[in-house]
Write a protein that holds these residues in place. Structure first.
Motif, PDB file in Angstrom:
ATOM      1  N   TYR A  12       0.961  -2.291   2.663  1.00 27.54           N
ATOM      2  CA  TYR A  12       0.291  -3.048   3.817  1.00 27.54           C
ATOM      3  C   TYR A  12      -1.454  -2.406   4.235  1.00 27.54           C
ATOM      4  O   TYR A  12      -1.738  -1.302   4.242  1.00 27.54           O
ATOM      5  CB  TYR A  12       0.886  -2.481   5.524  1.00 27.54           C
ATOM      6  CG  TYR A  12       0.501  -2.660   6.217  1.00 27.54           C
ATOM      7  CD1 TYR A  12       0.353  -4.375   6.791  1.00 27.54           C
ATOM      8  CD2 TYR A  12      -0.495  -2.272   6.876  1.00 27.54           C
ATOM      9  CE1 TYR A  12       0.026  -4.161   8.291  1.00 27.54           C
ATOM     10  CE2 TYR A  12      -0.960  -2.140   7.995  1.00 27.54           C
ATOM     11  CZ  TYR A  12      -0.955  -3.243   8.781  1.00 27.54           C
ATOM     12  OH  TYR A  12      -1.413  -4.313  10.041  1.00 27.54           O
ATOM     13  N   VAL A  13      -1.637  -3.714   4.515  1.00 27.27           N
ATOM     14  CA  VAL A  13      -3.301  -2.982   4.122  1.00 27.27           C
ATOM     15  C   VAL A  13      -3.792  -3.709   6.145  1.00 27.27           C
ATOM     16  O   VAL A  13      -3.781  -5.351   5.451  1.00 27.27           O
ATOM     17  CB  VAL A  13      -4.057  -3.925   2.786  1.00 27.27           C
ATOM     18  CG1 VAL A  13      -5.863  -3.772   3.237  1.00 27.27           C
ATOM     19  CG2 VAL A  13      -3.532  -3.197   1.561  1.00 27.27           C
ATOM     20  N   GLY A  14      -4.784  -3.351   6.346  1.00 26.77           N
ATOM     21  CA  GLY A  14      -4.925  -3.408   8.137  1.00 26.77           C
ATOM     22  C   GLY A  14      -5.585  -2.736   8.835  1.00 26.77           C
ATOM     23  O   GLY A  14      -6.264  -1.823   7.897  1.00 26.77           O
ATOM     24  N   ARG A  15      -4.934  -2.204   9.954  1.00 26.57           N
ATOM     25  CA  ARG A  15      -5.373  -1.581  11.060  1.00 26.57           C
ATOM     26  C   ARG A  15      -4.819   0.461  10.158  1.00 26.57           C
ATOM     27  O   ARG A  15      -6.457   1.206  10.571  1.00 26.57           O
ATOM     28  CB  ARG A  15      -5.063  -1.013  11.977  1.00 26.57           C
ATOM     29  CG  ARG A  15      -5.836  -2.652  12.828  1.00 26.57           C
ATOM     30  CD  ARG A  15      -4.954  -2.401  14.250  1.00 26.57           C
ATOM     31  NE  ARG A  15      -3.413  -2.900  13.970  1.00 26.57           N
ATOM     32  CZ  ARG A  15      -2.631  -3.460  15.077  1.00 26.57           C
ATOM     33  NH1 ARG A  15      -3.023  -3.790  16.248  1.00 26.57           N
ATOM     34  NH2 ARG A  15      -1.756  -3.882  15.064  1.00 26.57           N
ATOM     35  N   LEU A  16      -4.307   0.208   9.075  1.00 28.14           N
ATOM     36  CA  LEU A  16      -4.371   1.225   8.909  1.00 28.14           C
ATOM     37  C   LEU A  16      -3.801   1.059   7.087  1.00 28.14           C
ATOM     38  O   LEU A  16      -3.571   0.021   6.669  1.00 28.14           O
ATOM     39  CB  LEU A  16      -3.228   2.004   9.311  1.00 28.14           C
ATOM     40  CG  LEU A  16      -2.274   1.541   9.742  1.00 28.14           C
ATOM     41  CD1 LEU A  16      -0.763   1.149   8.751  1.00 28.14           C
ATOM     42  CD2 LEU A  16      -1.182   2.525  11.077  1.00 28.14           C
ATOM     43  N   MET A  50       5.736  -9.003   8.538  1.00 35.67           N
ATOM     44  CA  MET A  50       4.211  -9.439   8.920  1.00 35.67           C
ATOM     45  C   MET A  50       4.781 -10.997  10.351  1.00 35.67           C
ATOM     46  O   MET A  50       5.626 -11.735   9.010  1.00 35.67           O
ATOM     47  CB  MET A  50       3.489 -10.172   7.744  1.00 35.67           C
ATOM     48  CG  MET A  50       1.625 -10.748   8.013  1.00 35.67           C
ATOM     49  SD  MET A  50       1.225  -9.281   8.886  1.00 35.67           S
ATOM     50  CE  MET A  50       0.509  -8.873   7.294  1.00 35.67           C
ATOM     51  N   ASN A  51       4.211 -10.652  11.425  1.00 34.70           N
ATOM     52  CA  ASN A  51       4.779 -11.864  12.345  1.00 34.70           C
ATOM     53  C   ASN A  51       3.874 -12.976  12.129  1.00 34.70           C
ATOM     54  O   ASN A  51       2.560 -13.100  11.448  1.00 34.70           O
ATOM     55  CB  ASN A  51       4.337 -11.423  13.825  1.00 34.70           C
ATOM     56  CG  ASN A  51       5.357 -10.609  14.005  1.00 34.70           C
ATOM     57  OD1 ASN A  51       6.831 -10.159  13.488  1.00 34.70           O
ATOM     58  ND2 ASN A  51       5.825  -9.562  14.714  1.00 34.70           N
ATOM     59  N   PRO A  52       4.412 -13.737  12.392  1.00 37.11           N
ATOM     60  CA  PRO A  52       3.232 -15.775  12.020  1.00 37.11           C
ATOM     61  C   PRO A  52       1.968 -15.666  13.684  1.00 37.11           C
ATOM     62  O   PRO A  52       2.549 -14.809  14.478  1.00 37.11           O
ATOM     63  CB  PRO A  52       4.710 -16.274  12.828  1.00 37.11           C
ATOM     64  CG  PRO A  52       5.213 -16.042  13.717  1.00 37.11           C
ATOM     65  CD  PRO A  52       5.718 -14.185  12.720  1.00 37.11           C
ATOM     66  N   PRO A  53       1.028 -15.988  13.134  1.00 36.49           N
ATOM     67  CA  PRO A  53       0.843 -16.987  11.699  1.00 36.49           C
ATOM     68  C   PRO A  53       0.589 -16.393  11.049  1.00 36.49           C
ATOM     69  O   PRO A  53      -0.036 -15.220  10.676  1.00 36.49           O
ATOM     70  CB  PRO A  53      -0.125 -18.276  12.405  1.00 36.49           C
ATOM     71  CG  PRO A  53      -1.254 -17.085  13.821  1.00 36.49           C
ATOM     72  CD  PRO A  53      -0.128 -15.874  14.008  1.00 36.49           C
ATOM     73  N   CYS A  54       1.342 -16.708   9.510  1.00 31.88           N
ATOM     74  CA  CYS A  54       1.026 -15.470   8.533  1.00 31.88           C
ATOM     75  C   CYS A  54       1.100 -17.118   7.140  1.00 31.88           C
ATOM     76  O   CYS A  54       1.719 -17.291   7.303  1.00 31.88           O
ATOM     77  CB  CYS A  54       1.436 -14.264   7.947  1.00 31.88           C
ATOM     78  SG  CYS A  54       3.402 -14.338   8.303  1.00 31.88           S
ATOM     79  N   SER A  55       0.654 -16.463   6.114  1.00 31.64           N
ATOM     80  CA  SER A  55       0.757 -17.031   4.863  1.00 31.64           C
ATOM     81  C   SER A  55       1.592 -16.446   3.754  1.00 31.64           C
ATOM     82  O   SER A  55       1.177 -15.157   3.735  1.00 31.64           O
ATOM     83  CB  SER A  55      -0.548 -18.214   4.604  1.00 31.64           C
ATOM     84  OG  SER A  55      -1.382 -17.357   4.292  1.00 31.64           O
ATOM     85  N   LEU A  56       2.138 -17.090   2.779  1.00 33.40           N
ATOM     86  CA  LEU A  56       2.664 -16.855   1.519  1.00 33.40           C
ATOM     87  C   LEU A  56       1.513 -17.193   0.340  1.00 33.40           C
ATOM     88  O   LEU A  56       1.864 -18.204   0.452  1.00 33.40           O
ATOM     89  CB  LEU A  56       4.151 -16.504   1.466  1.00 33.40           C
ATOM     90  CG  LEU A  56       4.497 -15.815   0.155  1.00 33.40           C
ATOM     91  CD1 LEU A  56       4.303 -14.924   0.275  1.00 33.40           C
ATOM     92  CD2 LEU A  56       6.614 -15.950   0.269  1.00 33.40           C
ATOM     93  N   GLY A  79      -5.924 -10.992   9.425  1.00 37.18           N
ATOM     94  CA  GLY A  79      -6.421 -10.240   8.069  1.00 37.18           C
ATOM     95  C   GLY A  79      -5.560  -9.935   7.738  1.00 37.18           C
ATOM     96  O   GLY A  79      -5.532  -8.991   6.254  1.00 37.18           O
ATOM     97  N   GLU A  80      -4.568  -8.998   8.955  1.00 36.05           N
ATOM     98  CA  GLU A  80      -3.773  -8.065   7.854  1.00 36.05           C
ATOM     99  C   GLU A  80      -3.396  -8.469   6.580  1.00 36.05           C
ATOM    100  O   GLU A  80      -2.635 -10.418   6.923  1.00 36.05           O
ATOM    101  CB  GLU A  80      -2.957  -6.809   8.838  1.00 36.05           C
ATOM    102  CG  GLU A  80      -4.062  -6.230   9.567  1.00 36.05           C
ATOM    103  CD  GLU A  80      -3.044  -6.204  10.985  1.00 36.05           C
ATOM    104  OE1 GLU A  80      -3.076  -4.699  11.412  1.00 36.05           O
ATOM    105  OE2 GLU A  80      -1.973  -7.216  11.598  1.00 36.05           O
ATOM    106  N   GLN A  81      -2.874  -7.694   5.956  1.00 39.46           N
ATOM    107  CA  GLN A  81      -1.828  -8.602   4.337  1.00 39.46           C
ATOM    108  C   GLN A  81      -0.470  -7.597   3.733  1.00 39.46           C
ATOM    109  O   GLN A  81      -0.709  -6.111   4.564  1.00 39.46           O
ATOM    110  CB  GLN A  81      -3.106  -8.210   3.431  1.00 39.46           C
ATOM    111  CG  GLN A  81      -3.688  -9.279   3.132  1.00 39.46           C
ATOM    112  CD  GLN A  81      -4.983  -9.372   1.909  1.00 39.46           C
ATOM    113  OE1 GLN A  81      -4.863  -8.673   1.418  1.00 39.46           O
ATOM    114  NE2 GLN A  81      -5.073 -11.020   0.979  1.00 39.46           N
ATOM    115  N   LEU A  82       0.177  -7.912   3.501  1.00 41.11           N
ATOM    116  CA  LEU A  82       0.963  -7.340   3.095  1.00 41.11           C
ATOM    117  C   LEU A  82       1.440  -7.773   1.674  1.00 41.11           C
ATOM    118  O   LEU A  82       1.537  -8.913   1.007  1.00 41.11           O
ATOM    119  CB  LEU A  82       2.145  -7.396   3.888  1.00 41.11           C
ATOM    120  CG  LEU A  82       3.541  -6.657   5.079  1.00 41.11           C
ATOM    121  CD1 LEU A  82       4.961  -7.225   5.062  1.00 41.11           C
ATOM    122  CD2 LEU A  82       3.186  -5.617   4.421  1.00 41.11           C
TER     123      LEU A  82
END
Length: 227
Positions: A12-16, A50-56, A79-82
């Motif tokens: 997980y890449v984001g706030r942490l 990851m909650n919506p809205p998101c894209s895979l 812009g957070e990512q899994l």
């Protein structure tokens, strides 16, 4: 819904940042765009999601990584990512579940909804009811109303308020705020008991929490007074 059982690691890449080492896991990819990663324990709670809205985005892995695929899930707003690095896929299937009719409340929750809708000014002077069971594409929100300033408010009611209820209301708010006829819509999470973790999550998402006294609401119904 797409169900994938794979040997994978998750970053997980984001706030942490957080890392799940390589292991067999279940990955759920839902029609609303959400992605969640599960182990074979912890009941319903995912290890990461990851909650919506998101894209895979599915892409080839880095060379010499030993993996067969790299999936990147990116949130459309933050812009957070899994990032899932996959060594082996054991199962991959897709299923059309159709529109869900929504959760049927138990007797207390249903009666709380009925009482609060009938006495909506319990939430504040000048509040008015728009409708109970206001429909959304993923199920009805318990109450849609207007506050004293005529702002639209969505109320989700539980007997015991936990994180799942906050997540449910968050999804409703995301959809309701796409409707220009009622937006902007803020949320109230109402329950007889609200867990501390749920209050923290609700506050972080700008959702107000209200503790409902079932007996007092029944007292309104019996004698027309709150106290």
């Amino acid at each position: 819904m797409r169900l994938v059982i794979a040997r994978c690691s998750v970053d997980y890449v984001g706030r942490l940042t957080a890392h799940l080492p390589m292991a067999p896991r279940l990955v759920l990819i839902k029609a609303d765009g959400s992605v969640s990663v599960h182990a074979d324990d912890r009941a319903f709670k995912p290890l990461n999601w990851m909650n919506p809205p998101c894209s895979l985005r599915e892409e080839p892995p880095a060379e010499d990584s030993g993996a067969i695929a790299r999936w990147t899930v990116t949130h459309g707003k933050s812009g957070e990512q899994l990032i899932l690095t996959i060594e082996e896929i054991l199962h991959d299937s897709s299923h059309e579940l159709g529109l869900d009719p929504g959760l049927r409340k138990d007797g207390v929750e249903a009666h709380l909804q009925e009482l609060l809708a009938e006495h909506i000014t319990t939430l504040g002077k000048g509040w008015t009811l728009i409708r109970r069971e206001y429909p959304t594409p993923i199920g009805p929100v318990d109450i849609l109303c207007r506050d004293h300033s005529s702002a639209t408010v969505a109320v989700e009611i539980k007997r015991r308020g936990d994180i799942d209820g906050v997540e449910q209301l968050t999804r409703y708010l995301e959809l309701l705020n796409r409707d220009p006829l009622i937006a902007p819509v803020r949320g109230i999470f109402a329950a007889q008991v609200i867990k501390p973790q749920a209050k923290v999550l609700a506050t972080d998402r700008g959702i107000d929490c209200v503790t409902l006294d079932y007996d007092r609401l029944r007292g309104i119904e019996l004698d027309g007074t709150l106290f």
